[in-house]
Design a protein around this motif. Structure first.
Motif, short mmCIF file in Angstrom:
data_model
loop_
_atom_site.label_atom_id
_atom_site.label_comp_id
_atom_site.label_asym_id
_atom_site.label_seq_id
_atom_site.Cartn_x
_atom_site.Cartn_y
_atom_site.Cartn_z
N UNK A 8 11.78 -6.75 -4.29
CA UNK A 8 10.99 -5.68 -4.92
C UNK A 8 9.50 -5.99 -4.84
N UNK A 9 9.10 -6.58 -3.76
CA UNK A 9 7.69 -6.92 -3.45
C UNK A 9 7.05 -7.84 -4.48
N UNK A 10 7.85 -8.64 -5.16
CA UNK A 10 7.27 -9.64 -6.06
C UNK A 10 8.24 -10.80 -6.18
N UNK A 11 7.77 -11.94 -6.65
CA UNK A 11 8.66 -13.05 -6.92
C UNK A 11 9.30 -12.79 -8.28
N UNK A 12 10.56 -12.40 -8.23
CA UNK A 12 11.34 -12.06 -9.41
C UNK A 12 12.09 -13.31 -9.89
N UNK A 13 12.61 -13.22 -11.10
CA UNK A 13 13.57 -14.24 -11.54
C UNK A 13 14.92 -13.93 -10.88
N UNK A 64 21.16 -8.26 13.20
CA UNK A 64 21.80 -7.76 11.99
C UNK A 64 20.75 -7.62 10.91
N UNK A 65 20.98 -6.69 9.99
CA UNK A 65 20.03 -6.54 8.89
C UNK A 65 20.68 -5.87 7.71
N UNK A 66 20.16 -6.17 6.51
CA UNK A 66 20.68 -5.54 5.31
C UNK A 66 19.73 -4.44 4.86
N UNK A 67 20.31 -3.33 4.44
CA UNK A 67 19.54 -2.23 3.86
C UNK A 67 18.43 -1.78 4.81
N UNK A 68 17.18 -1.87 4.44
CA UNK A 68 16.11 -1.48 5.35
C UNK A 68 16.13 -2.33 6.62
N UNK A 69 16.58 -3.56 6.50
CA UNK A 69 16.75 -4.41 7.69
C UNK A 69 17.80 -3.85 8.62
N UNK A 70 18.78 -3.14 8.05
CA UNK A 70 19.76 -2.45 8.86
C UNK A 70 19.14 -1.25 9.56
N UNK A 110 5.83 -0.34 3.46
CA UNK A 110 5.96 0.97 2.81
C UNK A 110 6.42 0.76 1.37
N UNK A 111 6.02 1.68 0.52
CA UNK A 111 6.43 1.61 -0.88
C UNK A 111 7.84 2.15 -1.04
N UNK A 112 8.50 1.72 -2.09
CA UNK A 112 9.85 2.21 -2.39
C UNK A 112 9.82 3.72 -2.51
N UNK A 148 17.82 -9.80 9.50
CA UNK A 148 16.72 -9.21 8.73
C UNK A 148 17.09 -8.94 7.27
N UNK A 149 16.06 -9.03 6.44
CA UNK A 149 16.16 -8.79 5.00
C UNK A 149 15.97 -7.31 4.69
N UNK A 150 15.97 -6.98 3.40
CA UNK A 150 15.80 -5.60 2.99
C UNK A 150 14.40 -5.27 2.49
N UNK A 151 14.20 -3.99 2.10
CA UNK A 151 12.91 -3.57 1.58
C UNK A 151 12.51 -4.45 0.40
N UNK A 152 11.25 -4.79 0.33
CA UNK A 152 10.75 -5.54 -0.81
C UNK A 152 11.05 -7.03 -0.76
N UNK A 153 11.83 -7.45 0.21
CA UNK A 153 12.15 -8.87 0.38
C UNK A 153 11.29 -9.46 1.48
N UNK A 154 11.56 -10.71 1.84
CA UNK A 154 10.82 -11.32 2.93
C UNK A 154 11.68 -12.33 3.66
#
Lengths: 372, 372
Positions: free
Chosen positions: B121-126, B271-277, B230-232, B186-192
Motif C-alpha cells: 500500500x505504498x508504505x512500510x506497514x506492520x 509471473x506476477x500477482x495482482x497488478x504484477x499479473x 499509479x495511485x490506487x 512480480x509483486x502487486x500494486x503498492x508493493x516493491x
C-alpha cells in the motif's frame, strides 16, 4: 526450535547537492526530504546545516515529541497546528550522517511513518540522514556494483540456520579461479546483521573504492553478533563463547566452502564497531591463528601485552569519532608502534559514537587490508 | 538524479507448532506471538483459530485502533486499561497467512512497534502472520538453502542503477558449467521488490521444493514493477512501457550477462500477482518472443485470442483465492485448453486477495516450470 524472525533491510541512498553550513546562527530554509524517507514522503526534512524538521499527523494527540534533538530533556517537542498536524525543528544542528530516532505520542513509542526503519537499540527505529560534506564516498554512483547476498548457514551450536549477509565485489564469480580475502565485519549492541549494509552503506563504500582502484577487492561477511543477548548497561554479562563458536566453528567454514575465498589467516580480517569491537578484540585474542588484521571502530584498544605473538599480525586499526576519546586511540597506536606492531589510528572529525564515524573508518581501513 | 532510497527487507520465519481451529465459537486462549514480530516482542499475538490480539502502550492517547479485523468500520478498536495499555482482539478469525496492518492513534497512522515492517500500500506497514494448516511448505527447515542477492543493475531508461533481488538455488555457482532457467516474478500494486522474499517467502518455498526433488531448480528475479507509479483506483493510468523497457531491455540482459542462465525463450518464465499479473499479461503479449511460461496470480486471465501464435508457449497458469473469482480462473483455463493451450488453474482454499494465495500459487506453479 525457538520462534524468531530475521529481517534484512538494505538501503541505498543517492546523495543530493550539499551546501556548507552558515556560522551566523540563522537557520537556512533549504530543507529537503531526508534521503532515508519512505518513498514519496516529504518529512522528515533536513537542511544544509544539519537541522532536522519533523511533521506528524495525529490530530487528537495531546503530545508528540521526537527523540532526536537538543531540547530540554533531549529531543524535540512538536507543536500542533490548526489542522492537527504536529511540527517542529531541532533546536540545533545534528552531527553529519545517520541517526536513529523515534516518536513519543501520548506516552507511547512509535516510529515516524515518513522514515525508513533501521534496526538499532534492539528495535526497528526510524532513521534520518544529515547531509555530510564528504558523503560522496558512500553515494550510489554509476560504477560497477557488487552484490549483497543473504546466506543461511547451518549452526549446530544454536540449533538452526543463521543469517549472514555477504558482499561480493563486482565481477565476483565470473572467473572461477579468482579467489578473494575476507573481512568479517560486526555491528554494535542493539543492532543486527543488517546494520553495516543499511546504516553503514558498506557495499557502496566498497563499490566506489574498487572503482577508484584504491583497494584490493575483498569479500565482506556480516552476521549477528549478539548470540548471547545482553541488555544495555549489562555488558559484563556478555559471554563471548556463543558468538565465537558460531563465527569460528560454523560461519568461517561455511564461507570458505561456499565462496571463492583465500582461506588462510593472512587473508582474513575481523573488524567491529562498539560492542562488535569488543567481540573482535576478544575473539582475535582467543583465536590468534584465525585473523591477521584486527580493527576496533569505537570499540576499544589493544595493548602490546594483549598479543602474545604478533609475528603474523599484519595490522591493528583503531578508530573513533573526535567527540569520543581520540587521545585514547592515538596513544594506544603509539604504544603499539613502539612495541613493534603495525598499527594505524583514525579519528573522524566532528562525529561521535555514530554511524558516520564507522563509514569513514571503513573508508580508511579498506585500503590497508590484504596488500602484503 | 532524483533523490531516492531503496530498502530491502528479507524475512525468514521459523514456523511454530499449530493446532487446528475449533468450530464451536469459543476463542481458544492459545495465543502466541506472531512469527513476524520484532525480536523479543510478545505482541501482537495470534491463536490457532486465526484471532489476533494487540497490545499498544500509549498512556495518554484518546483512541487506538487497528486496521485489521472485522469490527464495525473494519478493524479492531482497542480499549485502555488502568496502566495506560491499550488492548483488543479481532472480533473473528482472520484468513490464514500474511496480513498488512497499521494502527490509528488519535487520528494518525503509525505502525505497531511490536511487528516487523513490510512494504505494501505504498508504505512500510506492520505485518502479522496467522498460522496456516499448510505452513510447512514455507517454513525455514534444515535443508540446503539458496541465497537471495541484491543486485544493482544499470538502467539507461530511468537514468540510475535499479535494484533487483535474485534467488539462486543451493549449489549455484559451484559448477561453472551448470546453467539455470529464470522466473521473473512480480509483486502487486503498492508493493516493491522486497515483497516476494519478505511476504512471500519465495526463497524458502524454493529451498523446500528443491530439497524434496519436486522441481527443476531455477533462478528467480524480483524487481520493482511500478516504474510508472499509479495511485490506487487509477489503474487505467498505468503505462506499461516504462517497466517493459526496464525488464526486457535492461534487466533481462543484465541477468543473462551476470548469472549462469539458460538465456533463451524456452527457459524464461514470467509471473506476477495482482497488478504484477496485469504487467505479466501485457508484457508477455507485447513481447511474445521473450517468455514461454506465463502465470497470473490473482492477476487476470488470458483468452485464446490474446495469443497470436502459441507454438512456443508451454504453459499458462492462472490462480486466485477461493474468496476471489475462482470460476473466472477455471473457466478461462477450460477455454484455453479447448483451444489447444497447455493451461492450468489453481484455487487457494479459504483465502482472498492476499499473500497466502500467492505463496500457494508459487508452490503449485514451480513444479510445472522448465520440465520440457
Amino acid at each position: 526450535m525457538k520462534l524468531f524472525s530475521l529481517t534484512l533491510a538494505l538501503c541505498m541512498v543517492l546523495s543530493g547537492s550539499l551546501c556548507f553550513a552558515q556560522a551566523d546562527g540563522a537557520i537556512e530554509e533549504d530543507f529537503k526530504p531526508s534521503t532515508l524517507n519512505q518513498p514519496g514522503k516529504e518529512y522528515p526534512m533536513v537542511n544544509s546545516q544539519g537541522y532536522a524538521r519533523f511533521r506528524v499527523e495525529a490530530p487528537e494527540a495531546q503530545s508528540v515529541s521526537v527523540s532526536l534533538g537538543l531540547g530540554g530533556r533531549g529531543g524535540t517537542t512538536l507543536t500542533k497546528n490548526e489542522e492537527g498536524v504536529w511540527m517542529g525543528t531541532t533546536e540545533g544542528p545534528m552531527d553529519e550522517g545517520f541517526h536513529y530516532y523515534h516518536l513519543t505520542i501520548d506516552g507511547g513509542v512509535f516510529n515516524d511513518p515518513g522514515a525508513l526503519n533501521f534496526y538499532g537499540s534492539t528495535r526497528w527505529e526510524s532513521g534520518i540522514e544529515i547531509p555530510a560534506h564528504d558523503q560522496d564516498f558512500y553515494a550510489l554512483k554509476d560504477v560497477l556494483h557488487g552484490n549483497v547476498q543473504q546466506v543461511l548457514f547451518p549452526s549446530k551450536s544454536t540449533g538452526t540456520s543463521r543469517r549472514a549477509f555477504v558482499y561480493t565485489p563486482p565481477g565476483y564469480g565470473k572467473d572461477q579461479t579468482k579467489r578473494y580475502p575476507v573481512l568479517y565485519l560486526q555491528h554494535g549492541w542493539g543492532e543486527d546483521e543488517t546494520a553495516w549494509s543499511n546504516q553503514g552503506h558498506a557495499n557502496l563504500i566498497m563499490d566506489n573504492l574498487i572503482a577508484e582502484g584504491k583497494i584490493k577487492p575483498f569479500i565482506i561477511v556480516m552476521t549477528y553478533g549478539m548470540t548471547n543477548e545482553v541488555r544495555w548497561g549489562h555488558m559484563n554479562e556478555f559471554k563471548i563463547e556463543n558468538f565465537q563458536t558460531v563465527l569460528v566453528d560454523e560461519l568461517i567454514p561455511y564461507i570458505d566452502t561456499n565462496f571463492s575465498t583465500i582461506a588462510d589467516q593472512s587473508h582474513r580480517a575481523m573488524a567491529g564497531l562498539s560492542m562488535g569491537g569488543m567481540e573482535t578484540k576478544t575473539i582475535t585474542l582467543n583465536k590468534p591463528e584465525v585473523f591477521s588484521y584486527y580493527a576496533l571502530l569505537s570499540g576499544g584498544i589493544y595493548s602490546p601485552e594483549d598479543v602474545k605473538d604478533h609475528a603474523k599480525l599484519k595490522l591493528i586499526f583503531l578508530s573513533c569519532g573526535s567527540k569520543e576519546r581520540p587521545d585514547g586511540v592515538k596513544k594506544a597506536v603509539d604504544t603499539l608502534k613502539e612495541a613493534g606492531f603495525n598499527a594505524v589510528s583514525y579519528v573522524s572529525e566532528g562525529t561521535a559514537h555514530e554511524f558516520l564515524t564507522w563509514r569513514r573508518s571503513l573508508l580508511e581501513l579498506a585500503p590497508l587490508l590484504f596488500k602484503d
